[in-house]
Design an enzyme around this catalytic site. Structure first.
Site, short mmCIF file in Angstrom:
data_model
loop_
_atom_site.label_atom_id
_atom_site.label_comp_id
_atom_site.label_asym_id
_atom_site.label_seq_id
_atom_site.Cartn_x
_atom_site.Cartn_y
_atom_site.Cartn_z
N HIS A 1 6.01 51.81 45.04
CA HIS A 1 4.82 52.05 44.22
C HIS A 1 5.18 52.61 42.85
CE1 HIS A 1 4.91 56.17 46.16
NE2 HIS A 1 4.49 56.54 44.97
N ASP B 1 8.68 51.78 51.49
CA ASP B 1 8.29 52.09 50.12
C ASP B 1 9.52 52.34 49.24
OD1 ASP B 1 6.90 52.77 47.86
OD2 ASP B 1 5.56 54.19 48.84
N SER C 1 7.35 61.21 44.19
CA SER C 1 7.53 59.86 44.72
C SER C 1 8.87 59.30 44.27
CB SER C 1 6.40 58.95 44.24
OG SER C 1 5.18 59.32 44.80
#
Length: 710
Positions: free
Chosen positions: A89, A226, A646
């Site tokens: 992402h 991810d 992240s």
């Protein structure tokens, strides 16, 4: 992007409340250069095996393989040729920007088979932290604390420019950044080196990189793979940062993270190092109430409307989906976060807990006299009440007019003289021009969004904060918002791309888009004025509150709130109680196959048949966990993370890479303002899952060899 006053309005700092836990409560986002010895000793007790200096000092320090990715995420260098792992992402927009209906890398994934096939990315960069130091005393000596609050920001900016010139004179590749810590009670100067040629190397299909979509976002158990892979390129002559050139060569770092296939067990040491964006743990109880009711609620109420329109158009047209994949993901992420945070604030009684702690600070203040006459809780409460309506309206305003449509973006930009072109001193030649960016937005979706959000804004706010164009809607369009939106897009010259729009013509002033922008801009200034009336006073009081907390607990180590600078957090791998039952601390290949089998019930569990085939195998070779005999997909730790983390590397006690942090859990979404050690968990993608997918699906043997996992 978003119309704001100052970033601090949305990220007012807040303090900690400690709670007991079955796992040790390893709360904290610690700066590395001055890591408290007490914290390091605790890390050693939990099986961190490296010396103190291994984190920050020298070329081989762990900090030297961790990057700020794009200014909004984290990443880690994993090879001697500059490969960078981050989350899928985090690479979303880069993957999307290269995608077309004919070559849809978002949908189908991307694998480069040589350096020549790796794709450059406009405006993407990574930053390495070179040095950090406390310059608070230096700023005090220069008179920072003698200035009125309204002048502090300008003073800090001017000093940052001075520091930037100093470091640039030493090394032209360096950048200096001066930021407040501990609510502005301290200031640290951080030096960075930025690399601007960053190329896409590998990406899984969206079905895996975003598996589970919004259904699973912020949830456990997770199976999302991810990750995405990039490479840093440098000047072939100097080996240093350079703008993109086909002649650039891969970066050869002095430090990269060794990837480990050894896995983990319950209680295994886990450490993240990354760039958490913003926490507010020193914030007062009054500020938390404002966050819940005046910021989070307007956000999710507005985004809910916008996202419903977006997803309907995206599912109807592949070209629209490609344009909006990244926008939708970004919007929905914090839509769900704000809902979850509000639920957590209420479920744990956070406002009441914070108020009780503030009562203790009052008692301590009465007994010591510290900041007597300066820290005034009653005044702080009055100030927050005074600005509540304006803050709530500003959030509805920014979500409506600041993030949503191309018409408003252009209409607001013409209010800014910076985009005016023409010959100086010749007003008749002044013009604005908008490049054709039709590949970034959709005409029909845009018009429907602006109309729906205009209607919602009117229903939510005090009429005194309605822009004057609402009178035009009522008078000329009989209250029909869609007809007004259609009129703007059809009649305004602002929507004509690649055409000069001369701003001193009478027709310009009568342009419906220009008139619309003037109305929106005027309301924004009014809202800003109402907010700024109390902003400085609240800022001062929150800083005093933080200072009192630090003084009262001066025998304890205290970390500063996150502010997009490098931080370390540590803890252990482990589960928690989820609905009264053990959550488990990892997920397996079998669990994702079970969800894939439910794709007919939930489109967000759809994946290509090859993915089901690869994850249905009984033997995953060297990627199998030796303890469980399974392929681990994702795992839990109690590392303290937030947005910006992240892509943060998750290290074991030897400083080896075992995973990438990519999410928190629904049960602790108030962690930006309160770390609940019983519930707060970091969700990471297991590095063995990453490598298995690169090898089995991507056939990326050259990359697997380059990474050289042990």
């Amino acid at each position: 992007m978003i119309i704001t006053m100052r970033k601090k309005i949305y990220f007012i700092l807040l303090f900690m409340i400690l709670m007991p836990s079955a796992l040790k409560a390893d709360e904290g986002m610690w700066t590395l250069y001055n890591l408290p010895n007490a914290v390091y000793e605790t890390m050693k007790q939990e099986n961190y095996e490296l010396p103190y200096g291994a984190l920050y000092e020298g070329d081989d320090a762990i900090k030297n393989c961790v990057v700020l990715f794009g200014g909004y995420c984290s990443g880690v260098v994993v090879s001697p040729d500059g490969l960078v792992f981050t989350n899928h992402h985090c690479g979303f927009e880069s993957i999307r920007s290269h995608s077309t209906v004919e070559h849809d890398y978002m949908l189908n994934g991307f694998v480069s088979n040589s350096y020549e096939e790796e794709l450059p990315n406009k405006n993407l960069y990574v930053s390495f932290m070179v040095e950090q130091k406390d310059v608070t005393d230096q700023l005090d000596a220069l008179g920072l604390n003698t200035l009125p609050e309204s002048k502090r920001g300008g003073f800090i900016d001017s000093l940052e420019n001075v520091f930037q010139k100093e470091v640039h004179a030493q090394d032209s590749t360096l950048r200096a950044e001066l930021k407040p810590y501990y609510e502005g009670n301290k200031y640290y100067l951080t030096t960075y080196r930025d690399y601007e040629d960053v190329r896409l190397v590998f990406a899984l299909p969206k079905s895996m990189g975003k598996f589970g979509g919004e259904t699973d976002n912020w949830m456990w158990p997770r199976q999302t793979c991810d990750f995405s892979v990039f490479r840093i390129y440098v000047d072939p002559k100097t080996g240093g940062p350079a703008k993109y050139s086909k002649d650039n060569v891969p970066y050869h770092p002095k430090k990269w993270a060794q990837v480990s296939l050894q896995g983990y067990q319950p209680g295994s040491f886990s450490m993240t190092i990354g760039f958490p964006g913003s926490t507010s743990r020193y914030l007062s109880s009054y500020g938390i109430r404002e966050r819940r009711d005046a910021q989070n609620e307007p956000m999710y109420k507005t985004r809910e409307i916008k996202q419903g329109i977006m997803i309907r158009h995206m599912r109807a047209d592949e070209a629209v989906r490609i344009k909006y994949d990244s926008k939708y993901a970004s919007s929905s992420n914090y839509w769900k976060n704000s809902i979850g945070m509000n639920k957590c604030i209420d479920s744990i009684g956070l406002i009441q807990q914070k108020a009780a702690f503030e009562a203790k600070i009052r008692q301590w203040q009465d007994s010591t006299g510290y900041l007597k006459g300066q820290l005034d809780f009653d005044k702080l409460e009055r100030l927050y009440k005074q600005r509540f309506d304006a803050m709530r309206t500003m959030m509805f305003f920014s979500e409506t007019f600041g993030r949503s449509d191309e018409m408003t973006r252009r209409a607001m930009r013409v209010q800014n003289n910076a985009i005016i072109n023409g010959k100086e001193g010749k007003p008749k030649s002044y013009y604005v021009e908008f490049k054709d960016n039709s590949d970034e937005w959709d005409y029909d979706l845009d018009r429907e969004v602006i109309a729906a959000l205009m209607k919602n804004y009117r229903e939510q706010v005090d009429p005194k904060y309605l822009p004057a164009f609402y009178n035009i809607i009522d008078r000329d369009f009989k209250g029909n918002y869609q007809k007004y939106a259609d009129h703007l897009y059809k009649k305004s010259k602002l929507m004509k791309s690649d055409k000069k729009i001369y701003i001193n013509k009478n027709s310009y002033k009568r342009d419906p888009g220009v008139m619309y922008g003037e109305c929106v801009y005027s309301t924004m200034l009014e809202l800003r004025s109402d907010l700024m009336a109390t902003y400085d006073s609240i800022d001062v009081m929150e800083r005093y509150l933080c200072a009192a907390k630090l003084r009262m607990e001066e025998d304890l180590p205290n970390y500063s709130d996150a502010n997009m600078t490098m931080r370390l957090s540590y803890g252990q791998v482990g589960e928690y109680l989820l609905g009264g039952k053990p959550s488990g601390y990892y997920t397996t290949a079998e669990s994702i196959v079970e969800k894939m089998d439910k794709a007919s019930e939930n489109i967000e569990y759809e994946a290509e048949p090859i993915m089901r085939e690869l994850l249905s195998k009984k033997d995953f070779g060297k990627y199998t966990d030796k303890g469980t005999g399974k392929l681990h997909l994702c795992f839990l730790s109690n590392n303290d993370i937030t947005g910006g983390n992240s892509g943060s590397p998750m290290f074991n006690g030897k400083g080896e890479l075992i995973g990438l942090a990519f999410d928190g859990n629904w049960d602790s979404l108030s962690s930006d303002i309160f770390f609940d050690s019983q519930l707060a968990r970091c969700i990471g993608v297991d590095i063995r899952y990453v490598l298995y997918m690169m090898e089995s699906w991507g056939k990326a043997d050259r990359l697997i060899k380059e990474i050289n996992a042990k």
